[in-house]
Design a protein around this motif. Sequence first.
Motif, short mmCIF file in Angstrom:
data_model
loop_
_atom_site.label_atom_id
_atom_site.label_comp_id
_atom_site.label_asym_id
_atom_site.label_seq_id
_atom_site.Cartn_x
_atom_site.Cartn_y
_atom_site.Cartn_z
N ARG A 115 -21.91 11.43 19.78
CA ARG A 115 -20.21 10.88 20.00
C ARG A 115 -19.99 12.24 21.26
NH1 ARG A 115 -19.14 6.85 17.89
NH2 ARG A 115 -16.96 6.87 18.92
N VAL A 116 -19.53 11.68 22.58
CA VAL A 116 -19.11 12.63 23.55
C VAL A 116 -18.03 13.39 23.04
CG1 VAL A 116 -20.42 11.38 25.44
CG2 VAL A 116 -17.75 10.89 24.80
N GLU A 117 -17.10 12.75 22.19
CA GLU A 117 -15.89 13.46 21.93
C GLU A 117 -15.96 14.57 21.03
OE1 GLU A 117 -15.52 9.82 19.65
OE2 GLU A 117 -16.40 10.30 21.44
N ASN A 118 -17.23 14.70 20.65
CA ASN A 118 -17.68 15.60 19.57
C ASN A 118 -18.35 16.92 20.17
OD1 ASN A 118 -16.18 14.34 17.46
ND2 ASN A 118 -18.11 13.41 16.66
N ILE A 119 -18.89 16.79 21.28
CA ILE A 119 -19.64 17.72 21.94
C ILE A 119 -18.92 18.97 22.18
CG2 ILE A 119 -21.14 18.10 23.90
CD1 ILE A 119 -21.76 15.31 24.15
N GLU A 120 -19.31 20.18 21.54
CA GLU A 120 -18.63 21.18 21.75
C GLU A 120 -18.78 22.01 23.11
OE1 GLU A 120 -18.37 23.81 18.28
OE2 GLU A 120 -18.24 22.21 17.21
N GLU A 121 -20.14 22.09 23.62
CA GLU A 121 -20.44 23.00 24.77
C GLU A 121 -19.53 22.23 26.03
OE1 GLU A 121 -21.67 24.88 27.73
OE2 GLU A 121 -21.78 25.68 25.80
N PRO A 122 -18.84 22.80 26.92
CA PRO A 122 -17.88 22.15 27.86
C PRO A 122 -18.92 21.44 28.92
CG PRO A 122 -17.11 24.41 27.26
CD PRO A 122 -18.13 24.19 26.63
N LEU A 123 -19.76 22.28 29.40
CA LEU A 123 -20.79 21.70 30.40
C LEU A 123 -21.31 20.38 30.07
CD1 LEU A 123 -21.73 21.65 33.22
CD2 LEU A 123 -23.09 23.33 32.80
N MET A 124 -21.90 20.30 28.66
CA MET A 124 -22.69 19.28 28.26
C MET A 124 -21.80 18.02 28.37
SD MET A 124 -25.64 17.97 27.35
CE MET A 124 -26.76 19.13 27.37
N ARG A 125 -20.48 18.42 27.65
CA ARG A 125 -19.41 17.41 27.47
C ARG A 125 -19.07 16.63 28.85
NH1 ARG A 125 -16.23 19.73 24.38
NH2 ARG A 125 -14.84 20.64 26.07
N GLU A 126 -18.86 17.50 29.97
CA GLU A 126 -18.69 16.76 31.19
C GLU A 126 -19.94 16.02 31.73
OE1 GLU A 126 -15.91 17.05 32.14
OE2 GLU A 126 -15.20 18.84 31.51
N ILE A 127 -21.32 16.30 31.44
CA ILE A 127 -22.36 15.73 31.82
C ILE A 127 -22.28 14.26 31.03
CG2 ILE A 127 -25.01 15.63 31.87
CD1 ILE A 127 -24.65 18.56 32.28
N ARG A 128 -22.17 14.28 29.60
CA ARG A 128 -22.35 13.29 28.83
C ARG A 128 -20.97 12.23 29.17
NH1 ARG A 128 -27.23 12.86 27.95
NH2 ARG A 128 -28.20 14.44 26.75
N TYR A 129 -19.93 12.94 29.70
CA TYR A 129 -18.90 12.04 29.95
C TYR A 129 -19.15 11.11 31.32
CZ TYR A 129 -14.85 14.33 27.68
OH TYR A 129 -13.99 14.87 26.74
N LEU A 130 -20.08 11.66 32.18
CA LEU A 130 -20.34 11.10 33.44
C LEU A 130 -21.45 10.03 32.90
CD1 LEU A 130 -20.72 10.47 36.44
CD2 LEU A 130 -22.34 12.52 36.46
N ASP A 131 -22.41 10.31 32.04
CA ASP A 131 -23.34 9.48 31.31
C ASP A 131 -22.52 8.26 30.67
OD1 ASP A 131 -25.48 11.20 32.18
OD2 ASP A 131 -25.81 11.89 30.26
N LYS A 132 -21.68 8.44 30.12
CA LYS A 132 -21.12 7.21 29.24
C LYS A 132 -20.49 6.39 30.44
CE LYS A 132 -19.26 5.09 25.81
NZ LYS A 132 -20.29 4.13 25.13
N LEU A 133 -19.79 7.02 31.28
CA LEU A 133 -19.05 6.29 32.37
C LEU A 133 -20.18 5.44 33.13
CD1 LEU A 133 -16.59 8.76 33.86
CD2 LEU A 133 -16.05 6.85 32.31
N ILE A 134 -21.25 5.94 33.68
CA ILE A 134 -22.53 4.86 34.06
C ILE A 134 -22.88 3.82 33.25
CG2 ILE A 134 -24.66 5.06 35.24
CD1 ILE A 134 -22.24 6.40 36.89
N ASP A 135 -23.10 4.35 32.05
CA ASP A 135 -23.38 3.35 30.72
C ASP A 135 -22.37 2.12 30.70
OD1 ASP A 135 -25.61 4.80 30.08
OD2 ASP A 135 -24.82 5.39 28.13
N GLU A 136 -21.18 2.45 30.86
CA GLU A 136 -20.19 1.25 30.62
C GLU A 136 -20.23 0.45 31.87
OE1 GLU A 136 -16.45 3.42 30.35
OE2 GLU A 136 -16.92 3.80 27.95
N LEU A 137 -20.38 1.11 33.12
CA LEU A 137 -20.60 0.36 34.16
C LEU A 137 -21.82 -0.57 34.35
CD1 LEU A 137 -19.93 -0.22 37.52
CD2 LEU A 137 -21.37 1.51 37.91
#
Length: 116
Positions: free
Chosen positions: A82-104
């Motif tokens: 779950r992206v909202e549960n990722i504690e490492e800030p940089l990894m969370r940013e990367i996963r946010y981008l991954d999630k947005l691309i998945d949604e597209l």
Amino acid sequence: MKPHRIYSMSFASVYPHYVNKAERKGKTKAEVDEIIHWLTGYDQAALDAQIEAKTDFEGFFAQAPQMNPSRDLIKGVVCGVRVENIEEPLMREIRYLDKLIDELARGKAMQKILRA
């Protein structure tokens, strides 16, 4: 603890995979770029410069002009986490981008992807 290897990978090496994933589902490079612009604040010239410079993910996000404050509205699972549960800030940013691309790639409306 050793930093994750994706941090030192160049954004330019992963960017074509984002574009290919979108294009396989009938979406465009322009839509991928729009998502990146929304998330990071890069304009097209700055994004192109980051790609050409082969900036690593750490630098790509550190140099982002303005991370979108609405990015914390991005929820869901990427790679089984779950992206909202990722504690490492940089990894969370990367996963946010991954999630947005998945949604597209799944055909979600751009207005919803960009949390408008």
